[in-house]
Motif scaffolding. Sequence first.
Motif: not given
Lengths: 287, 336
Positions: B29, B32, B35
């Motif tokens: 994760t 993410l 990102l």
Amino acid sequence: MTFTRGRALPSADRLRRDLGHLLLHLVLIAGAVSALFPFVWMVLNSLKGYTEAAAGLDILPKRWLFSNYVTAWNQVGLFPRYFANSIFIGVATVLGVLVTSTLAAYAFARMKFPGRDALFLIMVATMIVPFEVTLVPNFILMRDLNWIDTYQALIIPWSGSAFSVFLLRQFFRSIPQDLYDAAVLDGASHLRFLIDIVVPLSKPALITSALFTFLGSWNSLMWPLLVTNSPQMRPIQVGIASFITDAGTQVQLLLAAVTISVVPIVLVYLLLQRWFIEGIATVGLRG
Amino acid sequence: MSGFASLERMAHDRATTRNHISRRGVEWTAFLFILPAFVLIAAFHIFPVLYAIYISLHTGAINRFTYVGLDNYIRALEGADFWNALSVTIWYVALTLPATLVLGLVLAYLLYQPIRGRGIYRTIYFLPYVISTVASSIVWAWVFDPQSGVANLILQRIGLAPLRWLIEPSGIGQVMGAQVGVSLPGWAQGPSVALIAVAIFTIWQSLGYVTVIFLAGLTNIPGELYDAAHIDGANALQLFRHITLPLLTPTTFFVVVISVIASFQAFNQIFAMNTAAAQTLGGPLGSTSTLTVFMFDQLYTYANYGYASAIAVLLSILILVLTLVNFRALGARVQY
């Protein structure tokens, strides 16, 4: 001199210390005067009549023309519009930077994943690159995206900040691991832990990052100069810069406009400076 | 970093990292989380660098680039304009950097003393840094006004001839020499008076920032060290030399690195002062045309995208090399 604090001193020593402090204050006041005098001069001249301000000889205005501010607000290009543009762009950029940087900084500070150090290094390395290098390519990019003369062009390219990621990561790393372990026992996810624990604890760093971002946005000149054409899209600095070059500029109005442009940033700074100083002290400079 | 402590720390980091991974494994994760920031930084800060290198090898208008190899670089390195801009840049850095660092350190040390009103002084000193360059340059253009400016008023008070400041392209050596009837050779003429005026403005503007950072560094030095040295009979100067300066090296290093980068990248101060003094970009006879100003002029006025990019790339290489030199020369001497 620090070591004398809170200790009873013989009177000769006390006298010497007081004299030292007096001298210190004199030097510091001289410094404060040189830091402040341009602003004082600016405000005083913004209140004069045209001929008086243009001559600039007297210190105080003969008549205090507060109406100059109304005139400047109404007559310097689209001044209210420049002002509103800059506030909108500044706030949007700060929000963007805070959200993206907090998430990324947290991952770099707290999570384990392959390539973490390499990715972080690449991000930080972009801080060394002069802004001017990216100017031409980013300008072309804006053209190709049809973003020239839009708010996106003024906000989105600056909503990711390597500096803020770096700053927040340093701060997040100082939060004790035990807190996280306890949160995990309570069944919290990374995102929960970040929002409920890390963010409230990191106020100084977040405010420092917000203030620097807002400053950069409010005071930026070169980029908005390139990517805006129409007066409606101009932020405040471009508006004022173009007013300087307009023929027949009324000095006192220009100075009134500049004073108005300075007020929001001074207010923000004065309100946040306690956090901000703490942020600088805790973040940047720990080995 | 002094060897042993850092080794210990690395060993500790390594051990904790291993623990975490074995306990929690790779946390996918994380990507993410990274990102959004990474996409923005990649799109607007990393990709443009590569694109700038590409453009620097081309000529012509946007969308109609023609490959010219290293021509833009050769043109820069063989032309007088580039070398003039480089020498103006070096003068600018030489005029602003040492003065800002020394004054900033002195001010920080004075503010570090336990006196009343430290907070107020600190607030005031930082203020110039907060105000936009456009705003303060308008005020400073007035300070340097040849007719009614404060700068000439001061010069006259102390019995010196007035200067033309922002509109004076001649070297300071030349101007001073002319006043006493001496004409100096080219190498002794020094930076232009216009550049000196811009430099004074820059020092005024950035001093507060450097002061606050130095002050933060000073606050991190444990007070017991001073107490101990004082008991051993050290005087104020000795305390400064043997405790403050060495323990401040991490801060000094940080300040030097970012100041070098910032002063080579300076643009707003020069641009705004030129505008406020009703001069063209680059000042009188190009005497305040640093590399960044020269590059912007090529881009904005002449639309020479390839040439402007080549200058930008050369400037980046220069800054990169200087930063590496700083890390080599100073980084090794930092004491933790």
